[in-house]
Design a protein around this motif. Structure first.
Motif, PDB file in Angstrom:
ATOM      1  N   GLN A  25      67.630  33.650  56.900  1.00 54.81           N
ATOM      2  CA  GLN A  25      68.806  34.447  56.581  1.00 54.81           C
ATOM      3  C   GLN A  25      69.680  33.660  55.612  1.00 54.81           C
ATOM      4  O   GLN A  25      69.433  32.470  55.368  1.00 54.81           O
ATOM      5  CB  GLN A  25      69.595  34.765  57.856  1.00 54.81           C
ATOM      6  CG  GLN A  25      70.082  33.507  58.589  1.00 54.81           C
ATOM      7  CD  GLN A  25      70.593  33.815  59.975  1.00 54.81           C
ATOM      8  OE1 GLN A  25      69.835  34.144  60.868  1.00 54.81           O
ATOM      9  NE2 GLN A  25      71.900  33.711  60.145  1.00 54.81           N
ATOM     10  N   LEU A  26      70.667  34.324  55.044  1.00 53.15           N
ATOM     11  CA  LEU A  26      71.609  33.641  54.167  1.00 53.15           C
ATOM     12  C   LEU A  26      72.812  33.191  54.977  1.00 53.15           C
ATOM     13  O   LEU A  26      73.211  33.864  55.937  1.00 53.15           O
ATOM     14  CB  LEU A  26      72.043  34.568  53.034  1.00 53.15           C
ATOM     15  CG  LEU A  26      70.944  34.990  52.054  1.00 53.15           C
ATOM     16  CD1 LEU A  26      71.486  36.027  51.074  1.00 53.15           C
ATOM     17  CD2 LEU A  26      70.392  33.788  51.306  1.00 53.15           C
ATOM     18  N   LEU A  27      73.374  32.069  54.609  1.00 50.51           N
ATOM     19  CA  LEU A  27      74.576  31.588  55.274  1.00 50.51           C
ATOM     20  C   LEU A  27      75.733  32.546  55.006  1.00 50.51           C
ATOM     21  O   LEU A  27      76.577  32.790  55.857  1.00 50.51           O
ATOM     22  CB  LEU A  27      74.921  30.185  54.765  1.00 50.51           C
ATOM     23  CG  LEU A  27      75.941  29.380  55.574  1.00 50.51           C
ATOM     24  CD1 LEU A  27      75.395  29.076  56.963  1.00 50.51           C
ATOM     25  CD2 LEU A  27      76.275  28.065  54.860  1.00 50.51           C
ATOM     26  N   ASN A  28      75.742  33.079  53.792  1.00 50.63           N
ATOM     27  CA  ASN A  28      76.732  34.067  53.377  1.00 50.63           C
ATOM     28  C   ASN A  28      75.998  35.133  52.577  1.00 50.63           C
ATOM     29  O   ASN A  28      75.328  34.826  51.595  1.00 50.63           O
ATOM     30  CB  ASN A  28      77.821  33.404  52.529  1.00 50.63           C
ATOM     31  CG  ASN A  28      78.930  34.351  52.122  1.00 50.63           C
ATOM     32  OD1 ASN A  28      78.716  35.552  51.966  1.00 50.63           O
ATOM     33  ND2 ASN A  28      80.115  33.805  51.941  1.00 50.63           N
ATOM     34  N   GLU A  29      76.109  36.374  53.006  1.00 55.29           N
ATOM     35  CA  GLU A  29      75.359  37.455  52.363  1.00 55.29           C
ATOM     36  C   GLU A  29      75.710  37.633  50.893  1.00 55.29           C
ATOM     37  O   GLU A  29      74.958  38.233  50.128  1.00 55.29           O
ATOM     38  CB  GLU A  29      75.594  38.775  53.118  1.00 55.29           C
ATOM     39  CG  GLU A  29      74.918  38.825  54.480  1.00 55.29           C
ATOM     40  CD  GLU A  29      73.404  38.659  54.415  1.00 55.29           C
ATOM     41  OE1 GLU A  29      72.804  39.153  53.442  1.00 55.29           O
ATOM     42  OE2 GLU A  29      72.836  38.018  55.312  1.00 55.29           O
TER      43      GLU A  29
END
Length: 342
Positions: A25-29
């Motif tokens: 996943q991304l740390l921040n979308e």
């Protein structure tokens, strides 16, 4: 007599393979940097998983620039070393050092020995040298009580966002890194080159395309002219790859800077940067570089056991000031030379 298999009533066996053992996943979308990889369960063997998924990880790293492994409890020096070795092969020794680091074990080092109150500006590791690591790994074994983050930014975005006039000037002139050793402040040449033999120092400088000037037996000045902009050897993208601001005297606070300049002069301070022709870099140019850095900088708090791998040409890193005990280690792999990408 044939026995038929009752497929409907047969219990399915759950088998986790490949990337199903982890989640990405991304740390921040809103940001592509960093990609975060976490275990799906506590019994995931991260060393085994990394060994089997190197090809996919290389693609992820080329796309995102950095991968944060979180939740795998990598909080011992040997485990950190084994992870790097499994992921990327043999580790590099830290040579031609520009910042103080201590060897912890094998080729694992403290990330920096600079004092806690010192902010380390964003930079690409060893961009001043003739050789640098393509991959750099950071491992948080003890997060600071406050601060102590390792800010990162995408060097591709910096290249794109930089004022074109500034970028063009550095593309034409390059950047000169000047270091002075043996002044009573900063490093000693004996520590940097790991020898007491001046002839050996000169030989190292010649091989590494460094200009070597002996001002006295103890005072050695070296100059290194390198590109400020480069092309990534694999992705072929253009990157802002240098240590222009991190090396520059203006990175120091005003009082310390003025004291050093009064006592030694602009060319004799421990570290400084100039255009490749030796002329001073204008204050407004340094401000422009820092403006872009500040806009693109990504900061996240360390968690115990975190490990992040960065493509050193695609991503710059730094360190914020902090309070309390902090232990972040570093390891580097895959040496690259300017002659390999020119």
């Amino acid at each position: 007599m044939n026995k038929s298999l009752n497929i409907k009533n047969r219990k399915r066996r759950q088998v986790k393979i490949g990337q199903e053992l982890v989640q990405k996943q991304l740390l921040n979308e809103e940001q592509q940097l960093p990609l975060v990889i976490k275990p799906m369960s506590a019994d995931v063997n991260i060393l085994e998983w990394v060994g089997k998924n190197r090809t996919a990880l290389e693609k992820d790293l080329a796309k995102h620039g950095g991968i944060l492994f979180r939740g795998f409890n990598i909080d011992e020096v040997d485990r950190f070393y084994d992870f790097i070795h499994q992921y990327s092969g043999n580790l590099l020794e830290y040579k031609d050092s520009a910042t103080p680091r201590s060897n912890v074990n094998k080729q694992i080092y403290t990330s920096t020995d600079y004092s806690a109150e010192h902010w380390i500006e964003l930079h690409n590791e060893s961009a001043y040298s003739d050789q640098w690591p393509m991959k750099i790994f950071f491992n948080c074994q003890i997060p600071a009580q406050e601060g102590g983050e390792t800010p990162i930014l995408d060097s591709r975005k910096v290249y794109e966002k930089m004022d074109k006039r500034v970028r063009k000037k550095f593309e034409e002139k390059q950047v000169m890194y000047v270091r002075n050793f043996g002044l009573g402040v900063g490093q000693k040449w004996q520590d940097v080159f790991q020898t007491e033999d001046k002839d050996q120092v000169e030989e190292i400088c010649e091989k590494s395309e460094m200009q070597c000037e002996w001002e006295s037996d103890e005072h050695l000045r070296i100059k290194q002219i390198r590109p400020a902009v480069s092309q990534h050897p694999l992705t072929k993208e253009y990157v802002w790859f240098n240590q222009i601001t991190a090396f520059n005297i203006t990175t120091l606070n005003e009082d310390v800077r003025q004291e050093l300049l009064r006592e030694y002069g602009e060319m004799n301070v421990p570290k400084n940067t100039f255009y490749g022709d030796g002329t001073a870099i204008e204050a407004e140019v340094l401000e422009e570089i820092r403006r872009v850095y500040n806009e693109e900088m990504i900061v996240f708090p360390w968690e115990k056991g975190d490990l992040i791998v960065l493509d050193n040409m695609l991503v710059a890193h730094g360190r914020t000031s902090y309070k309390g005990k902090r232990k972040v280690l570093v390891g580097m792999t895959e040496p690259m030379k300017w002659s390999q990408i020119k």
